[in-house]
Design an enzyme around this catalytic site. Structure first.
Site, short mmCIF file in Angstrom:
data_model
loop_
_atom_site.label_atom_id
_atom_site.label_comp_id
_atom_site.label_asym_id
_atom_site.label_seq_id
_atom_site.Cartn_x
_atom_site.Cartn_y
_atom_site.Cartn_z
N ASP A 145 -10.50 -1.58 6.31
CA ASP A 145 -11.13 -0.63 7.34
C ASP A 145 -11.68 -1.47 8.22
O ASP A 145 -12.34 -2.47 8.06
CB ASP A 145 -12.42 0.47 6.56
CG ASP A 145 -11.60 1.04 5.58
OD1 ASP A 145 -10.51 1.75 5.76
OD2 ASP A 145 -12.27 1.47 4.57
N ARG B 96 0.76 -1.06 0.16
CA ARG B 96 0.02 -0.07 0.02
C ARG B 96 0.84 1.35 0.02
O ARG B 96 1.86 1.38 0.81
CB ARG B 96 -0.94 0.12 1.51
CG ARG B 96 -1.47 1.08 1.57
CD ARG B 96 -2.68 1.63 0.69
NE ARG B 96 -3.21 2.91 1.08
CZ ARG B 96 -4.46 3.08 1.93
NH1 ARG B 96 -4.93 1.96 2.26
NH2 ARG B 96 -4.88 4.17 2.00
N ARG C 253 -5.51 2.59 -4.66
CA ARG C 253 -4.66 2.01 -3.57
C ARG C 253 -4.72 0.37 -3.93
O ARG C 253 -5.73 -0.23 -4.45
CB ARG C 253 -4.68 2.01 -2.43
CG ARG C 253 -6.25 1.60 -1.69
CD ARG C 253 -7.39 2.33 -2.11
NE ARG C 253 -7.52 3.69 -1.88
CZ ARG C 253 -7.66 4.14 -0.62
NH1 ARG C 253 -7.83 3.41 0.34
NH2 ARG C 253 -7.49 5.56 -0.69
N ASP D 76 -6.84 -1.44 0.96
CA ASP D 76 -7.38 -1.03 1.82
C ASP D 76 -8.21 -1.60 3.05
O ASP D 76 -9.11 -2.64 2.46
CB ASP D 76 -8.59 0.18 1.34
CG ASP D 76 -8.73 1.09 2.45
OD1 ASP D 76 -7.96 2.26 2.38
OD2 ASP D 76 -9.65 1.09 3.25
N1 LIG Z 1 -15.98 1.97 -4.59
C1 LIG Z 1 -15.12 2.34 -3.69
N2 LIG Z 1 -14.75 3.66 -3.53
C2 LIG Z 1 -13.95 3.90 -2.54
N3 LIG Z 1 -13.27 5.12 -2.37
C3 LIG Z 1 -12.26 4.93 -1.39
S1 LIG Z 1 -11.30 6.11 -0.72
N4 LIG Z 1 -12.09 3.72 -1.06
C4 LIG Z 1 -11.20 2.95 0.08
C5 LIG Z 1 -11.90 2.68 1.17
O1 LIG Z 1 -12.03 3.89 1.89
C6 LIG Z 1 -13.11 3.01 -1.77
C7 LIG Z 1 -13.62 1.59 -2.09
O2 LIG Z 1 -12.99 0.74 -1.14
N5 LIG Z 1 -14.52 1.27 -2.62
#
Ligand SMILES: Nc1nc2nc(S)n(CCO)c2c(=O)[nH]1
Length: 160
Positions: free
Chosen positions: A99, A85, A94, A97
């Site tokens: 979370d 990452r 990225r 991720d």
């Molecule tokens: N569809 C989608 N949009 C995102 N925007 C971010 S920042 N992220 C990263 C997660 O916070 C994402 C994601 O995981 N999926």
């Protein structure tokens, strides 16, 4: 020590997202103090936040963990790092991720750990897979997941 059911949201949109998600799940499952109980379907989702980037692939994993929250956070950050990452733009593309969406029925508002995840209820890419593995859950903040998923606007809907 105390077992807690936690929910992790995983996402990737750089490199080989499917392979990276598989590797991240394997790393998590082989981490001390974490066992994966359920994994949602894989969803291809349009990027939220910063639109000029590739589609994401998202899933949610239900884990049983004995790790305290800050140690769980350390583990998720280690998994992101081992998947190379590179933290550039905050909302940019990225390779991985991870979370922490929920940690039992606990609420945390720490500088680097806010649980439930602050944008959980408006993000279909997290809420729809979470609903798949934990549809009848009520959040510690009182919202019911199955009602929240129904409240998502249609343009937020995502395909499996
Ligand atoms: N569809 C989608 N949009 C995102 N925007 C971010 S920042 N992220 C990263 C997660 O916070 C994402 C994601 O995981 N999926």
């Amino acid at each position: 020590s105390k077992h807690v059911i936690a929910y992790l949201g995983l996402g990737a949109n750089l490199g080989d997202p499917l392979d990276q998600l598989q590797q991240a799940l394997a790393l998590l499952h082989h981490s001390q103090g974490i066992s994966i109980r359920q994994v949602s379907s894989l969803y291809e989702t349009s990027p939220v936040g910063y639109l000029d980037q590739p589609n994401f692939y998202n899933l949610v994993a239900e884990i049983d963990t004995v790790l305290p929250p800050m140690q769980l956070l350390n583990m998720t950050q280690k998994v992101e790092q081992s998947l190379h990452r590179v933290r550039k733009e905050r909302f940019g593309p990225r390779t991985m991720d991870v979370d922490i969406l929920l940690y039992g029925q606990r609420i945390f508002n720490l500088p680097d750990l806010i649980i439930p995840h602050p944008r959980l209820l408006e993000r279909a890419f997290a809420l729809v897979p979470l609903h798949e593995v934990a549809g009848d859950l009520t959040l510690p903040t009182g919202e019911k997941i199955d009602q929240a998923v129904k409240a998502l606007s249609n343009d937020q809907w995502i395909q499996k």
